[in-house]
Design a protein around this motif. Structure first.
Motif, short mmCIF file in Angstrom:
data_model
loop_
_atom_site.label_atom_id
_atom_site.label_comp_id
_atom_site.label_asym_id
_atom_site.label_seq_id
_atom_site.Cartn_x
_atom_site.Cartn_y
_atom_site.Cartn_z
N SER A 44 0.85 -1.19 0.00
CA SER A 44 0.00 0.00 0.00
C SER A 44 0.89 1.24 0.00
O SER A 44 2.10 1.13 0.23
CB SER A 44 -0.88 0.01 1.25
OG SER A 44 -1.72 -1.11 1.27
N ASP A 51 1.33 3.24 2.27
CA ASP A 51 2.01 3.37 3.56
C ASP A 51 2.95 2.19 3.87
O ASP A 51 3.50 2.11 4.97
CB ASP A 51 1.00 3.56 4.69
CG ASP A 51 0.00 2.41 4.79
OD1 ASP A 51 -0.01 1.53 3.91
OD2 ASP A 51 -0.78 2.40 5.76
N SER A 52 3.16 1.29 2.91
CA SER A 52 4.09 0.17 3.11
C SER A 52 5.53 0.67 3.12
O SER A 52 5.84 1.74 2.58
CB SER A 52 3.93 -0.86 1.99
OG SER A 52 2.66 -1.46 2.02
N GLU A 53 6.42 -0.11 3.73
CA GLU A 53 7.83 0.26 3.80
C GLU A 53 8.51 0.15 2.43
O GLU A 53 9.56 0.75 2.21
CB GLU A 53 8.56 -0.63 4.81
CG GLU A 53 8.16 -0.36 6.24
CD GLU A 53 8.89 -1.24 7.23
OE1 GLU A 53 9.92 -1.86 6.86
OE2 GLU A 53 8.43 -1.31 8.39
#
Length: 196
Positions: free
Chosen positions: A33, A35-37
């Motif tokens: 997503s 907001d994933s790393e």
């Protein structure tokens, strides 16, 4: 008392088996997503490494794009086994690179495969440590079809407007190694991305 303990033990056993089943289900969905790393899904299964990402106009993996910006789908597979592998294009299913937003289907950037490459084989061969990359832009400019083999572009797509989108497909990858048929099935790739 003994029957109560047996019932409680049975309930705990049942719940732990259900939990194991859910864990197995989660392992089959590879998802990122905004907001994933990381902006790349990268996993190895049975000696084959798979990578799936979206690239911005600079060619960098991204999950957030500016409104009006084109982006590129990239799916890559690398043979990490000791043997050459051969596979057909059948893993490219109808959901491959398709874009959705809630219940709206925006389609995919390609209409078919191998339509302009009839003299070329409809299978791929990867030698040891060799990589194959499939790429296509969301909006393919004019007649510029270079670098998008084996895809034949769809009718002109529109740049996506602000919002949250996703692209998801299930991989069913059948291949041969040393004349032995093998398969990697049921893995779902999902990229959630944002146009802002």
């Amino acid at each position: 008392m003994k029957t109560i303990l047996l019932k409680i033990s049975f309930i705990f056993l049942f719940l732990s088996l259900m939990g194991a089943g859910c864990e197995k289900e989660d392992e089959l969905l590879w998802e990122i997503s905004p907001d994933s790393e990381t902006a790349v899904i990268q996993k190895e299964v049975d000696g084959i490494e798979f990578k799936f990402c979206l690239l911005n106009e600079k060619g960098e993996p991204a999950t957030v794009f500016n409104e009006g910006e084109n982006f590129t789908f990239q799916f890559e597979f690398r043979n990490l086994t000791e043997n050459e592998i051969k596979f057909s294009s059948s893993f490219i299913n109808d959901d491959f690179f398709k874009v959705k937003n809630n219940d709206i289907d925006f389609g995919k950037p390609w209409q078919s495969i191998f339509c302009e490459y009839v003299s070329l084989p409809e299978y791929f061969i990867l030698k040891k440590f060799e990589t194959n990359i499939l790429q296509i832009n969301w909006v393919v400019a004019g007649n510029n079809t270079s670098g998008i083999y084996p895809f034949c572009p769809a009718n002109q797509k529109e740049i996506l407007h602000k919002g949250n989108y996703y692209t998801q497909f299930e991989l069913n990858f059948e291949y041969k190694s040393n004349d032995e048929s093998k398969s990697i099935n049921g893995i779902k790739f999902k990229i959630n991305f944002e146009i802002k």
